[in-house]
Design an enzyme around this catalytic site. Structure first.
Site, PDB file in Angstrom:
ATOM      1  N   HIS A   1       0.845  -1.196   0.000  1.00 16.85           N
ATOM      2  CA  HIS A   1       0.000   0.000   0.000  1.00 16.85           C
ATOM      3  C   HIS A   1       0.877   1.241   0.000  1.00 16.85           C
ATOM      4  O   HIS A   1       2.095   1.143   0.127  1.00 16.85           O
ATOM      5  CB  HIS A   1      -0.998  -0.012   1.160  1.00 16.85           C
ATOM      6  CG  HIS A   1      -0.399   0.114   2.522  1.00 16.85           C
ATOM      7  ND1 HIS A   1       0.403  -0.858   3.090  1.00 16.85           N
ATOM      8  CD2 HIS A   1      -0.477   1.109   3.461  1.00 16.85           C
ATOM      9  CE1 HIS A   1       0.769  -0.476   4.299  1.00 16.85           C
ATOM     10  NE2 HIS A   1       0.258   0.723   4.547  1.00 16.85           N
TER      11      HIS A   1
ATOM     12  N   HIS B   1       1.471   3.970   1.917  1.00 22.91           N
ATOM     13  CA  HIS B   1       2.007   4.765   3.023  1.00 22.91           C
ATOM     14  C   HIS B   1       3.536   4.893   2.940  1.00 22.91           C
ATOM     15  O   HIS B   1       4.224   3.939   2.570  1.00 22.91           O
ATOM     16  CB  HIS B   1       1.577   4.158   4.366  1.00 22.91           C
ATOM     17  CG  HIS B   1       0.137   4.428   4.680  1.00 22.91           C
ATOM     18  ND1 HIS B   1      -0.600   3.660   5.555  1.00 22.91           N
ATOM     19  CD2 HIS B   1      -0.704   5.389   4.227  1.00 22.91           C
ATOM     20  CE1 HIS B   1      -1.835   4.143   5.633  1.00 22.91           C
ATOM     21  NE2 HIS B   1      -1.923   5.187   4.830  1.00 22.91           N
TER      22      HIS B   1
ATOM     23  N   ASP C   1       5.976   4.815   5.006  1.00 25.78           N
ATOM     24  CA  ASP C   1       6.845   3.848   5.694  1.00 25.78           C
ATOM     25  C   ASP C   1       6.858   2.485   4.988  1.00 25.78           C
ATOM     26  O   ASP C   1       7.537   1.561   5.441  1.00 25.78           O
ATOM     27  CB  ASP C   1       6.467   3.705   7.180  1.00 25.78           C
ATOM     28  CG  ASP C   1       5.059   3.200   7.407  1.00 25.78           C
ATOM     29  OD1 ASP C   1       4.143   3.579   6.640  1.00 25.78           O
ATOM     30  OD2 ASP C   1       4.846   2.421   8.355  1.00 25.78           O
ATOM     31  N   HIS C   2       6.141   2.381   3.870  1.00 20.99           N
ATOM     32  CA  HIS C   2       6.155   1.152   3.066  1.00 20.99           C
ATOM     33  C   HIS C   2       6.760   1.363   1.682  1.00 20.99           C
ATOM     34  O   HIS C   2       7.183   0.398   1.047  1.00 20.99           O
ATOM     35  CB  HIS C   2       4.733   0.585   2.938  1.00 20.99           C
ATOM     36  CG  HIS C   2       4.167   0.156   4.257  1.00 20.99           C
ATOM     37  ND1 HIS C   2       4.014  -1.161   4.615  1.00 20.99           N
ATOM     38  CD2 HIS C   2       3.774   0.885   5.336  1.00 20.99           C
ATOM     39  CE1 HIS C   2       3.541  -1.224   5.849  1.00 20.99           C
ATOM     40  NE2 HIS C   2       3.385   0.002   6.309  1.00 20.99           N
TER      41      HIS C   2
ATOM     42  N   HIS D   1      -7.369  -0.658   5.729  1.00 23.26           N
ATOM     43  CA  HIS D   1      -6.325   0.264   6.197  1.00 23.26           C
ATOM     44  C   HIS D   1      -6.138   1.367   5.146  1.00 23.26           C
ATOM     45  O   HIS D   1      -6.153   2.556   5.462  1.00 23.26           O
ATOM     46  CB  HIS D   1      -5.046  -0.531   6.418  1.00 23.26           C
ATOM     47  CG  HIS D   1      -3.868   0.283   6.855  1.00 23.26           C
ATOM     48  ND1 HIS D   1      -3.784   0.873   8.094  1.00 23.26           N
ATOM     49  CD2 HIS D   1      -2.718   0.611   6.210  1.00 23.26           C
ATOM     50  CE1 HIS D   1      -2.632   1.526   8.183  1.00 23.26           C
ATOM     51  NE2 HIS D   1      -1.971   1.394   7.058  1.00 23.26           N
TER      52      HIS D   1
ATOM     53  N   ASP E   1      -0.165  -3.720   6.400  1.00 18.72           N
ATOM     54  CA  ASP E   1      -0.807  -3.208   7.615  1.00 18.72           C
ATOM     55  C   ASP E   1      -2.266  -3.655   7.720  1.00 18.72           C
ATOM     56  O   ASP E   1      -3.110  -2.927   8.231  1.00 18.72           O
ATOM     57  CB  ASP E   1      -0.748  -1.676   7.654  1.00 18.72           C
ATOM     58  CG  ASP E   1       0.660  -1.149   7.895  1.00 18.72           C
ATOM     59  OD1 ASP E   1       1.556  -1.949   8.227  1.00 18.72           O
ATOM     60  OD2 ASP E   1       0.855   0.071   7.740  1.00 18.72           O
TER      61      ASP E   1
ATOM     62  N   HIS F   1       4.658  -4.495  11.168  1.00 16.18           N
ATOM     63  CA  HIS F   1       5.007  -3.772  12.402  1.00 16.18           C
ATOM     64  C   HIS F   1       5.146  -4.699  13.601  1.00 16.18           C
ATOM     65  O   HIS F   1       4.474  -5.736  13.673  1.00 16.18           O
ATOM     66  CB  HIS F   1       3.942  -2.713  12.735  1.00 16.18           C
ATOM     67  CG  HIS F   1       3.941  -1.537  11.819  1.00 16.18           C
ATOM     68  ND1 HIS F   1       4.762  -0.456  12.003  1.00 16.18           N
ATOM     69  CD2 HIS F   1       3.218  -1.283  10.706  1.00 16.18           C
ATOM     70  CE1 HIS F   1       4.549   0.440  11.042  1.00 16.18           C
ATOM     71  NE2 HIS F   1       3.612  -0.040  10.235  1.00 16.18           N
TER      72      HIS F   1
HETATM   73 ZN   LIG Z   1       0.062   1.782   6.475  1.00 19.10          ZN
END
Ligand SMILES: [Zn+2]
Length: 257
Positions: free
Chosen positions: A53, A55, A57-58, A111, A130, A168
């Site tokens: 996805h 985001h 941090d990905h 998410h 996530d 995570h």
């Molecule tokens: Zn995420």
């Protein structure tokens, strides 16, 4: 023979590196630096990037990795990630020839709206970003409780032995909430001790398995009557419909400390 290396990043992210000793595929490289270091340390050549996805941090490390390796970028068809060369959605299957790795794709919105998950059936591996966490699930930033319930049902239908490579290290906080929701569930109590021991030694608690999640994760167990009772007693429930129970659980978790 394929293996998965765990690359910790940021505060509590895990980036996953699937490799055969020679070639590697990285899942959700939010940061390029630790990925490049791990590739160098193990003398691996990057063969592809897989994204679940959008985001940061990905996906944040993708441009830097592409400066070092000219590789295909697989990712969700329904999310605007400019570096994607191979857009994917539900029912797609891909083969990464360098690793002889076959993956199939599920749409798991909730998410984010375009979130996808990758399944390596032969290895019984799930890379779900996530969506599903050890002991919990992702926050509903874009999707509805209904969508997340449908997404988690698809994942829960995978074989119990399936290993869950989520993104995570939230496990102990998630299980503390799980035990608040199901105070009588002894599987949760046992799991907290087990996972705490891993953390005390500095080890990750993931991968988890579908079987373990089904016995301890309230977001897969929201249909248990005891959970609706507990939500009612603690003043968190707006209705007893399964979707309402799930939504109330997610809401409670958002503010649980
Ligand atoms: Zn995420």
């Amino acid at each position: 023979m394929l293996n998965v290396l765990t690359i910790p990043a940021f505060q509590d992210n895990y980036l996953w590196l699937i490799h055969d000793g020679k070639h590697a595929v990285v899942v959700d490289p939010g940061d390029a630096t630790p990925v490049l270091a791990t590739l160098a340390e193990h003398r691996l050549a990057l063969a592809a990037i897989l994204l679940t996805h959008h985001h940061p941090d990905h996906v944040g490390g993708v441009p830097e990795l592409l400066r070092h390796f000219n590789v295909p970028v697989f990712g969700p068809r329904q999310e605007a990630i400019p570096q994607i060369t191979h857009p994917l959605g539900e029912g797609d299957a891909i083969t990464l020839p360098e690793l002889a790795l076959q993956l199939s794709v599920l749409d798991v919105p909730g998410h984010t709206l375009g979130h996808i998950a990758y399944i390596a059936h032969e290895q019984s591996w799930l890379f779900c970003g996530d969506t599903l966490f050890a002991g919990g699930c992702g926050r509903l930033f874009e999707g509805t409780p209904q969508q997340m319930v449908a997404s988690l049902s698809k994942l829960a239908a995978l074989p119990d032995k399936t290993q869950i490579f989520c993104a995570h290290e939230y496990t102990l906080a998630n299980l503390r909430f799980a035990s608040e929701v199901e105070p009588e569930n002894i599987a949760i109590k046992a799991r907290i001790q087990h996972e705490q021991a891993k953390r005390d030694q500095g080890h990750p608690t993931v991968p988890s398995t579908i079987g373990l999640e089904k016995s301890t994760n309230p977001f897969l167990r929201y249909r248990e009557p005891g959970i609706a009772d507990r939500l009612a007693v603690t003043g968190h429930l707006s209705g007893r419909e399964p979707i309402a129970v799930f939504a109330a659980l997610r809401q409670w978790k958002n503010s649980y400390r």
